[in-house]
Design a protein around this motif. Structure first.
Motif, mmCIF file in Angstrom:
data_model
loop_
_atom_site.group_PDB
_atom_site.id
_atom_site.type_symbol
_atom_site.label_atom_id
_atom_site.label_comp_id
_atom_site.label_asym_id
_atom_site.label_seq_id
_atom_site.Cartn_x
_atom_site.Cartn_y
_atom_site.Cartn_z
ATOM 1 N N PHE A 410 4.584 -15.464 3.165
ATOM 2 C CA PHE A 410 5.374 -15.313 1.941
ATOM 3 C C PHE A 410 5.023 -14.132 1.182
ATOM 4 O O PHE A 410 5.852 -13.438 0.866
ATOM 5 C CB PHE A 410 5.201 -16.428 1.240
ATOM 6 N N PHE A 411 3.857 -13.666 1.098
ATOM 7 C CA PHE A 411 3.512 -12.461 0.415
ATOM 8 C C PHE A 411 4.150 -11.128 1.135
ATOM 9 O O PHE A 411 4.669 -10.057 0.486
ATOM 10 C CB PHE A 411 2.089 -12.208 0.229
ATOM 11 N N ILE A 412 3.938 -11.194 2.504
ATOM 12 C CA ILE A 412 4.390 -10.114 3.514
ATOM 13 C C ILE A 412 5.936 -9.831 3.151
ATOM 14 O O ILE A 412 6.433 -8.972 3.063
ATOM 15 C CB ILE A 412 4.187 -10.293 4.528
ATOM 16 N N LEU A 446 -0.712 9.539 2.537
ATOM 17 C CA LEU A 446 -0.285 9.482 1.413
ATOM 18 C C LEU A 446 -0.691 10.908 0.673
ATOM 19 O O LEU A 446 -1.464 11.658 0.673
ATOM 20 C CB LEU A 446 -0.801 8.307 0.505
ATOM 21 N N LYS A 447 0.346 11.087 -0.393
ATOM 22 C CA LYS A 447 -0.069 12.505 -1.279
ATOM 23 C C LYS A 447 -0.688 12.005 -2.503
ATOM 24 O O LYS A 447 -0.551 10.659 -3.090
ATOM 25 C CB LYS A 447 1.505 12.934 -1.742
ATOM 26 N N VAL A 448 -1.786 12.502 -2.858
ATOM 27 C CA VAL A 448 -2.754 12.248 -3.777
ATOM 28 C C VAL A 448 -1.924 11.919 -5.219
ATOM 29 O O VAL A 448 -2.312 10.830 -5.873
ATOM 30 C CB VAL A 448 -3.737 13.510 -4.188
ATOM 31 N N GLU A 449 -0.999 12.652 -5.570
ATOM 32 C CA GLU A 449 -0.326 12.475 -6.879
ATOM 33 C C GLU A 449 0.625 11.171 -6.712
ATOM 34 O O GLU A 449 1.077 10.737 -7.881
ATOM 35 C CB GLU A 449 0.452 13.705 -7.196
ATOM 36 N N GLU A 450 0.698 10.612 -5.840
ATOM 37 C CA GLU A 450 1.544 9.353 -5.543
ATOM 38 C C GLU A 450 0.831 7.897 -5.506
ATOM 39 O O GLU A 450 1.220 7.081 -5.449
ATOM 40 C CB GLU A 450 2.550 9.384 -4.263
ATOM 41 N N ILE A 451 -0.532 8.052 -5.235
ATOM 42 C CA ILE A 451 -1.361 7.155 -5.041
ATOM 43 C C ILE A 451 -1.536 6.174 -6.243
ATOM 44 O O ILE A 451 -1.588 4.822 -6.104
ATOM 45 C CB ILE A 451 -2.990 7.538 -4.616
ATOM 46 N N GLN A 452 -1.723 6.476 -7.249
ATOM 47 C CA GLN A 452 -1.887 5.698 -8.619
ATOM 48 C C GLN A 452 -0.718 4.724 -8.562
ATOM 49 O O GLN A 452 -0.900 3.533 -8.991
ATOM 50 C CB GLN A 452 -2.227 6.620 -9.830
ATOM 51 N N LYS A 453 0.443 5.389 -8.464
ATOM 52 C CA LYS A 453 1.907 4.653 -8.795
ATOM 53 C C LYS A 453 2.145 3.780 -7.829
ATOM 54 O O LYS A 453 2.335 2.645 -7.971
ATOM 55 C CB LYS A 453 2.823 5.681 -8.770
ATOM 56 N N SER A 454 1.463 4.104 -6.476
ATOM 57 C CA SER A 454 1.662 3.358 -5.371
ATOM 58 C C SER A 454 0.906 1.730 -5.500
ATOM 59 O O SER A 454 1.203 0.779 -5.364
ATOM 60 C CB SER A 454 1.299 3.761 -4.200
ATOM 61 N N VAL A 455 -0.574 2.237 -6.020
ATOM 62 C CA VAL A 455 -1.523 1.071 -6.312
ATOM 63 C C VAL A 455 -0.674 0.204 -7.473
ATOM 64 O O VAL A 455 -0.956 -1.087 -7.600
ATOM 65 C CB VAL A 455 -2.898 1.520 -6.571
ATOM 66 N N SER A 456 -0.425 0.690 -8.577
ATOM 67 C CA SER A 456 0.287 0.266 -9.733
ATOM 68 C C SER A 456 1.524 -0.906 -9.223
ATOM 69 O O SER A 456 1.352 -1.969 -9.680
ATOM 70 C CB SER A 456 0.749 0.928 -10.711
ATOM 71 N N ARG A 457 2.322 -0.488 -8.278
ATOM 72 C CA ARG A 457 3.344 -1.352 -7.926
ATOM 73 C C ARG A 457 2.751 -2.370 -7.016
ATOM 74 O O ARG A 457 3.305 -3.586 -6.946
ATOM 75 C CB ARG A 457 4.131 -0.369 -7.119
ATOM 76 N N LEU A 458 1.890 -2.181 -6.346
ATOM 77 C CA LEU A 458 1.306 -3.283 -5.409
ATOM 78 C C LEU A 458 0.500 -3.965 -6.394
ATOM 79 O O LEU A 458 0.502 -5.527 -6.217
ATOM 80 C CB LEU A 458 0.016 -2.684 -4.397
ATOM 81 N N TYR A 459 -0.107 -3.830 -7.232
ATOM 82 C CA TYR A 459 -0.859 -4.618 -8.418
ATOM 83 C C TYR A 459 0.212 -5.480 -8.994
ATOM 84 O O TYR A 459 -0.071 -6.702 -8.865
ATOM 85 C CB TYR A 459 -1.468 -3.889 -9.312
ATOM 86 N N ASN A 460 1.167 -5.175 -9.569
ATOM 87 C CA ASN A 460 2.319 -5.720 -10.170
ATOM 88 C C ASN A 460 2.803 -6.604 -9.557
ATOM 89 O O ASN A 460 3.119 -7.994 -9.986
ATOM 90 C CB ASN A 460 3.375 -4.802 -10.836
ATOM 91 N N LEU A 461 2.926 -6.470 -7.933
ATOM 92 C CA LEU A 461 3.725 -7.568 -7.088
ATOM 93 C C LEU A 461 2.632 -8.415 -6.925
ATOM 94 O O LEU A 461 2.931 -9.909 -6.845
ATOM 95 C CB LEU A 461 3.880 -6.739 -5.796
ATOM 96 N N ILE A 462 1.462 -8.105 -6.725
ATOM 97 C CA ILE A 462 0.291 -9.169 -6.559
ATOM 98 C C ILE A 462 0.306 -10.255 -7.805
ATOM 99 O O ILE A 462 0.140 -11.561 -7.630
ATOM 100 C CB ILE A 462 -0.834 -8.559 -6.044
ATOM 101 N N MET A 463 0.402 -9.688 -8.914
ATOM 102 C CA MET A 463 0.175 -10.321 -9.981
ATOM 103 C C MET A 463 1.205 -11.276 -10.255
ATOM 104 O O MET A 463 1.140 -12.472 -10.762
ATOM 105 C CB MET A 463 0.050 -9.548 -11.226
ATOM 106 N N ASP A 464 2.709 -10.840 -10.117
ATOM 107 C CA ASP A 464 3.904 -11.469 -10.097
ATOM 108 C C ASP A 464 3.572 -12.644 -8.956
ATOM 109 O O ASP A 464 4.347 -13.774 -9.213
ATOM 110 C CB ASP A 464 5.047 -10.668 -9.952
ATOM 111 N N THR A 465 2.967 -12.567 -7.961
ATOM 112 C CA THR A 465 3.092 -13.547 -6.972
ATOM 113 C C THR A 465 2.277 -14.675 -7.250
ATOM 114 O O THR A 465 2.419 -15.832 -7.040
ATOM 115 C CB THR A 465 2.524 -13.005 -5.679
ATOM 116 N N GLU A 466 1.169 -14.407 -7.963
ATOM 117 C CA GLU A 466 0.232 -15.497 -8.392
ATOM 118 C C GLU A 466 0.853 -16.302 -9.562
ATOM 119 O O GLU A 466 0.709 -17.205 -9.744
ATOM 120 C CB GLU A 466 -0.996 -14.935 -8.984
#
Length: 466
Positions: A410-412, A446-466
């Motif tokens: 479901f998460f995937i 990954l590009k260094v400048e994109e990593i923080q934004k990518s992690v933030s999006r993953l975090y928001n999705l995980i928090m929303d899933t919980e």
């Protein structure tokens, strides 16, 4: 006649277009067996083409056995040439459409993908040209299943420089990447009725290689010290597969005690150990890890490739084998695809000889270290103390563990819908349910400048899933 349409602007000649059209009509029964064909003069007039064009088409039909000609008699279609077509739905069932292009993702934590943006293309191109010019006529033939001799020598020197590994050139065999090496080794080492012991979790590609060869699999669980080698004692098997320098995917290093135990078991039970050293060139904390092969060159079969250090499409890898396995390897490789392309091997030999690879690895290692720091910093900023990071000291991926999380199908699906590609560790597990709270994050591409934004999006999705 026959409603044949020829396209004069087509790159295919008119005679060959006519040949194809008549051949299809014969096979489909529109021109029946035994039917007399019009004269070349008559057909040329009806179709407004030259007689020579018709004669050429008739010659092609006769050469391939579709028509018969006799002096003073009309040209006729040969008997028994009707061929019923496959039904379209059968074709679609047998050959489904395969989409080769990756789905575009907003956030992509795929693994195993190096950053090739810094690869010295101009230098490589020069070496390819120079190498081709220096190859002999003999080199351009079927020169040797073992691989280009100069490359085997240079790999031997390179392994000693970078890994402290002593391997004779005659024991090094060139492959089309690690997957091919593993495929041949599985065929060589298979014992009737006995499984291959592998780490659990393990790379899906290896499991498929073993299963496709008709062999069974025995998963041996892994912890922070690598494969639990004590669990091997109670079993017999064809061979054991390990990634001791950077366990895939959890990232642990096989401890000295377990390395010794594994080698003792291999000697006692008379099995081989397949060591896959897939990305240990990139080490960020402490000295590089010594390969298991250095402890026993008779029982350990070492595999490596240049997919991560150069670029994946190069398709050059190698395996180090003891002399007793040389002849069987040569036989199987010869009847698989004979050899690797020679020019790339020669160019890589020169690339190694001039220490270009050593310098390039130093350069991209610094870049990967920046990406690693950006990723780990972003993870801790987003997830805080609730998470932990595993296996980040080596390679191009790390494992994110969030206690209490449940990364299931479901998460995937939710990730995919949100344009995020990420793989749970469970995806690589043989025994399910032990790593539900862990994700593998690849960062090499990954590009260094994109990593923080990518992690933030993953975090928001995980928090929303919980």
């Amino acid at each position: 006649m026959w409603q044949i349409i020829l396209k004069r602007e087509n790159e295919i000649s008119l005679s060959r277009q006519l040949f194809y059209a008549m051949k299809d009509m014969i096979l489909e029964g529109q021109i029946r067996s035994g039917e007399a064909l019009p004269s070349s003069r008559g057909l040329a007039k009806d179709m407004s083409i030259s007689r020579s064009t018709v004669n050429e088409a008739y010659d092609m039909l006769e050469t391939e056995g579709y028509i018969v000609t006799h002096q003073g008699a009309p040209t006729r279609v040969k008997e028994g040439l009707y061929l019923e077509k496959h039904q379209k739905h059968h074709e679609e069932a047998l050959f489904p459409v395969i989409t080769l292009a990756d789905k575009p993702y907003k956030v992509d934590f795929k693994t195993g993908q190096p950053d090739v943006s810094l690869f010295p293309r101009y230098v490589w191109n020069q070496m390819m040209y120079k190498s081709f010019e220096q190859l002999s006529d003999k080199d351009l033939g079927y020169f040797g299943t073992a691989g280009y001799e100069s490359l085997r020598v240079e790999i031997s020197h390179w392994l000693f420089r970078k890994r402290g590994l002593s391997a004779k050139p005659q024991d090094i065999f060139i492959t089309s990447g690690t997957t091919q090496a593993l495929s041949i080794l599985v065929t060589m080492l298979s014992k009737a009725g006995l499984p291959f012991a592998v780490e659990d979790p393990c790379h899906r590609g290896l499991l498929e290689v073993i299963e496709n060869s008709g062999n069974s699999i025995l998963g041996i669980s892994v912890d922070q010290e690598g494969m639990k080698t004590a669990l091997l004692e109670a079993h017999d098997f064809s061979a054991v597969y390990v990634t001791p320098s950077h366990q895939f995917p959890l990232g642990s290093i096989l401890t000295a005690e377990r390395r010794i135990e594994l080698i003792r078991l291999a000697r006692q039970k008379k099995f081989y150990i397949i060591e896959d050293d897939y990305d240990s060139e990139f080490r960020y904390v402490g000295a590089s890890v010594t390969p298991l092969y250095s402890m026993d060159k008779e029982q350990v079969l070492y595999t490596g490739s240049f997919s991560k250090t150069l670029y994946p499409a190069l398709r050059i890898g190698f395996v180090i084998l003891p002399p007793k396995l040389h002849s069987e390897w040569m036989y199987l490789r010869k009847h698989l695809d004979v050899q690797n392309p020679i020019v790339e091997q020669a160019a890589l030999a020169e690339f190694l000889n001039q220490r270009k690879l050593d310098k390039y690895i130093q350069q991209i290692s610094r870049m990967y270290e920046k990406k690693r720091k950006a990723l780990t910093t972003s993870i801790y900023e987003c997830f805080g103390e609730q998470c932990s990071i595993l296996g980040d000291e080596t390679g191009l991926h790390l494992v994110l563990k969030i206690p209490g999380a449940h990364f299931d199908e479901f998460f995937i699906e939710k990730c995919q819908n949100a344009g995020i590609r990420v793989f749970p560790i469970e995806h690589y597990c043989i025994s399910k349910g032990n790593h539900m709270d862990q994700l593998m994050l690849g960062y090499g591409h990954l590009k260094v400048e994109e990593i923080q934004k990518s992690v933030s999006r993953l975090y928001n999705l995980i928090m929303d899933t919980e």
